[in-house]
Design a protein around this motif. Structure first.
Motif, PDB file in Angstrom:
ATOM      1  N   GLY A  79      18.556   5.751  -9.590  1.00  0.00           N
ATOM      2  CA  GLY A  79      17.838   6.724  -8.767  1.00  0.00           C
ATOM      3  C   GLY A  79      16.489   7.093  -9.349  1.00  0.00           C
ATOM      4  N   ILE A  80      16.439   7.269 -10.670  1.00  0.00           N
ATOM      5  CA  ILE A  80      15.179   7.614 -11.334  1.00  0.00           C
ATOM      6  C   ILE A  80      14.188   6.453 -11.246  1.00  0.00           C
ATOM      7  N   ILE A  81      14.681   5.222 -11.397  1.00  0.00           N
ATOM      8  CA  ILE A  81      13.804   4.048 -11.275  1.00  0.00           C
ATOM      9  C   ILE A  81      13.178   3.989  -9.885  1.00  0.00           C
ATOM     10  N   PHE A  82      14.000   4.133  -8.850  1.00  0.00           N
ATOM     11  CA  PHE A  82      13.485   4.103  -7.478  1.00  0.00           C
ATOM     12  C   PHE A  82      12.552   5.281  -7.196  1.00  0.00           C
ATOM     13  N   TYR A  83      12.756   6.387  -7.915  1.00  0.00           N
ATOM     14  CA  TYR A  83      11.888   7.558  -7.750  1.00  0.00           C
ATOM     15  C   TYR A  83      10.438   7.214  -8.105  1.00  0.00           C
ATOM     16  N   GLY A  84      10.261   6.216  -8.967  1.00  0.00           N
ATOM     17  CA  GLY A  84       8.922   5.805  -9.375  1.00  0.00           C
ATOM     18  C   GLY A  84       8.062   5.291  -8.237  1.00  0.00           C
ATOM     19  N   PHE A  85       8.696   4.840  -7.143  1.00  0.00           N
ATOM     20  CA  PHE A  85       7.941   4.328  -6.000  1.00  0.00           C
ATOM     21  C   PHE A  85       7.246   5.439  -5.207  1.00  0.00           C
ATOM     22  N   LEU A 264       4.124  -1.218  -9.638  1.00  0.00           N
ATOM     23  CA  LEU A 264       4.295  -2.041  -8.440  1.00  0.00           C
ATOM     24  C   LEU A 264       3.791  -1.315  -7.197  1.00  0.00           C
ATOM     25  N   ASN A 265       4.090  -0.039  -7.099  1.00  0.00           N
ATOM     26  CA  ASN A 265       3.645   0.755  -5.953  1.00  0.00           C
ATOM     27  C   ASN A 265       2.130   0.930  -5.941  1.00  0.00           C
ATOM     28  N   SER A 266       1.513   0.832  -7.117  1.00  0.00           N
ATOM     29  CA  SER A 266       0.055   0.975  -7.224  1.00  0.00           C
ATOM     30  C   SER A 266      -0.680  -0.313  -6.886  1.00  0.00           C
ATOM     31  N   LEU A 267      -0.057  -1.442  -7.204  1.00  0.00           N
ATOM     32  CA  LEU A 267      -0.727  -2.733  -7.040  1.00  0.00           C
ATOM     33  C   LEU A 267      -0.456  -3.396  -5.694  1.00  0.00           C
ATOM     34  N   ILE A 268       0.695  -3.063  -5.097  1.00  0.00           N
ATOM     35  CA  ILE A 268       1.093  -3.697  -3.841  1.00  0.00           C
ATOM     36  C   ILE A 268       1.143  -2.661  -2.727  1.00  0.00           C
ATOM     37  N   ASN A 269       0.594  -3.026  -1.593  1.00  0.00           N
ATOM     38  CA  ASN A 269       0.631  -2.141  -0.434  1.00  0.00           C
ATOM     39  C   ASN A 269       1.991  -2.282   0.262  1.00  0.00           C
ATOM     40  N   ILE A 270       2.966  -1.525  -0.213  1.00  0.00           N
ATOM     41  CA  ILE A 270       4.325  -1.623   0.321  1.00  0.00           C
ATOM     42  C   ILE A 270       4.383  -0.921   1.673  1.00  0.00           C
ATOM     43  N   ILE A 272       5.344   1.328   4.767  1.00  0.00           N
ATOM     44  CA  ILE A 272       5.936   2.664   4.758  1.00  0.00           C
ATOM     45  C   ILE A 272       7.423   2.623   5.100  1.00  0.00           C
ATOM     46  N   GLU A 273       7.814   1.662   5.958  1.00  0.00           N
ATOM     47  CA  GLU A 273       9.230   1.555   6.336  1.00  0.00           C
ATOM     48  C   GLU A 273      10.099   1.208   5.121  1.00  0.00           C
ATOM     49  N   ILE A 274       9.586   0.304   4.274  1.00  0.00           N
ATOM     50  CA  ILE A 274      10.322  -0.085   3.067  1.00  0.00           C
ATOM     51  C   ILE A 274      10.346   1.062   2.059  1.00  0.00           C
ATOM     52  N   LEU A 275       9.211   1.756   1.935  1.00  0.00           N
ATOM     53  CA  LEU A 275       9.159   2.906   1.029  1.00  0.00           C
ATOM     54  C   LEU A 275      10.146   3.992   1.445  1.00  0.00           C
ATOM     55  N   ASN A 276      10.268   4.191   2.747  1.00  0.00           N
ATOM     56  CA  ASN A 276      11.225   5.194   3.233  1.00  0.00           C
ATOM     57  C   ASN A 276      12.663   4.821   2.851  1.00  0.00           C
ATOM     58  N   ILE A 277      12.973   3.532   2.929  1.00  0.00           N
ATOM     59  CA  ILE A 277      14.305   3.060   2.544  1.00  0.00           C
ATOM     60  C   ILE A 277      14.528   3.259   1.047  1.00  0.00           C
TER      61      ILE A 277
END
Length: 332
Positions: A79-85, A264-270, A272-277
């Motif tokens: 959970g903490i790792i995914f929080y980094g996004f 990864l979140n800084s370098l790649i334009n993820i 919004i739908e994936i970020l929400n997941i």
């Protein structure tokens, strides 16, 4: 109990925890509709405390399963790792060097002053480190992450989490009443809220009444404090390793994955739908971990909270506000 009974119990426990995680997220959204900002993590902790104290016999199957141990370690770390996004370098650029400096200043100062005050009050190191980490960085998530590095027990974790829930919530309501007496600009109000409250949800709740610009600044400053979790965990790993132990035994490797998620979140334009997941998965994992923590907080733990930890929590509550105020007034 047979092996098959254990497997059946673990499956039932896993399904129950998944359902409870969904309920906690759902409840936080319901509160949001009434302009009440309560983190799903806080809902999960309170839900766990409520169940273990009112229906202890009904939750015995959860406590007897191996799922709880996994939830408070592997699932928590995931959970903490995914929080980094939720964080990117663009956030740091938005608030500028003064915003970055404020976040670093608050985390380092509050954590170190917490340890110093704890020595004066003669509080054990692990409890004081957890309380200080919760106040300085990001509330319950920082406490749980630090607890895995420090090998803290349930009582120490419970005391630290209680301090965050109580004083972060008090601060949120005080700030919501109004901060006009501080004579701050809109930018300064956002910086003040983001630098002096415990949980991200507390920051959102307090800044919502001041408008989008204030909320954006407040949340970014708070997330920059969250980033400081990585060096904090490395510091705790270093000082926890004794002469007979290797630092790698205490090293929180998941902190590097957390940092990798930010990169990864800084370098790649993820999208919004994936970020929400991803954000949903992070909330689910953290909710499950916090609920399991709540199951270990019974009446006896609350009774043993102690006057000295309470004094430390009060001290840090005011230190956060005082030093954030003067930093902002002088430098921003």
């Amino acid at each position: 109990m047979s092996v098959f009974s254990h497997i059946k119990n673990d499956k039932l426990s896993s399904l129950s925890l998944f359902a409870i995680g969904l309920v906690c997220i759902f409840l936080s959204y319901i509160f949001l509709n009434f302009n009440i900002f309560i983190s799903p993590l806080i809902v999960a902790i309170l839900f766990g405390i409520l169940l273990t104290n009112l229906f202890s016999n009904r939750v015995k199957f959860l406590k007897s399963s191996t799922v709880l141990l996994v939830a408070t370690k592997q699932i928590l770390r995931l959970g903490i790792i995914f929080y980094g996004f939720r964080i990117s370098f663009a956030d740091a650029k938005y608030v500028g060097i003064h915003g970055i400096g404020l976040a670093i200043f608050i985390v380092v100062l509050v954590f170190l002053l917490g340890l110093i005050m704890a020595r004066i009050l003669k509080i054990d190191f692990i409890t004081s480190a957890l309380i200080s980490a919760g106040a300085a960085v990001c509330g319950a998530a920082a406490i749980m992450a630090s607890a895995t590095t420090l090998k803290a027990d349930e009582k120490q974790i419970a005391i630290a989490v209680a301090s965050v829930v109580i004083f972060g919530t008090v601060g949120m309501f005080i700030y919501s009443v109004g901060l006009n007496f501080l004579n701050f600009t809109q930018t300064q109000i956002g910086f003040f809220i983001g630098s002096s409250l415990h949980e991200v949800a507390h920051v959102v709740g307090a800044s919502a009444r001041y408008g989008d610009e204030v909320m954006k600044n407040a949340v970014i400053i708070k997330m920059l404090r969250v980033v400081m979790l990585v060096p904090l965990l490395l510091f705790l790993a270093f000082i926890s390793a004794s002469k007979t132990s290797k630092i790698k035994e205490f090293l929180p490797y998941f902190a590097f994955y957390f940092l990798g998620a930010i990169l990864l979140n800084s370098l790649i334009n993820i999208p919004i739908e994936i970020l929400n997941i991803i954000n949903f998965i992070a909330d689910m994992c953290l909710c499950v971990a916090m609920f399991c923590l709540g199951l270990n907080i019974n009446k006896s733990v609350v009774k043993n909270f102690g006057f000295k930890p309470l004094l430390l929590a009060i001290f840090l509550f005011f230190i956060l506000m005082i030093f954030a105020y003067f930093y902002i007034k002088i430098l921003i």
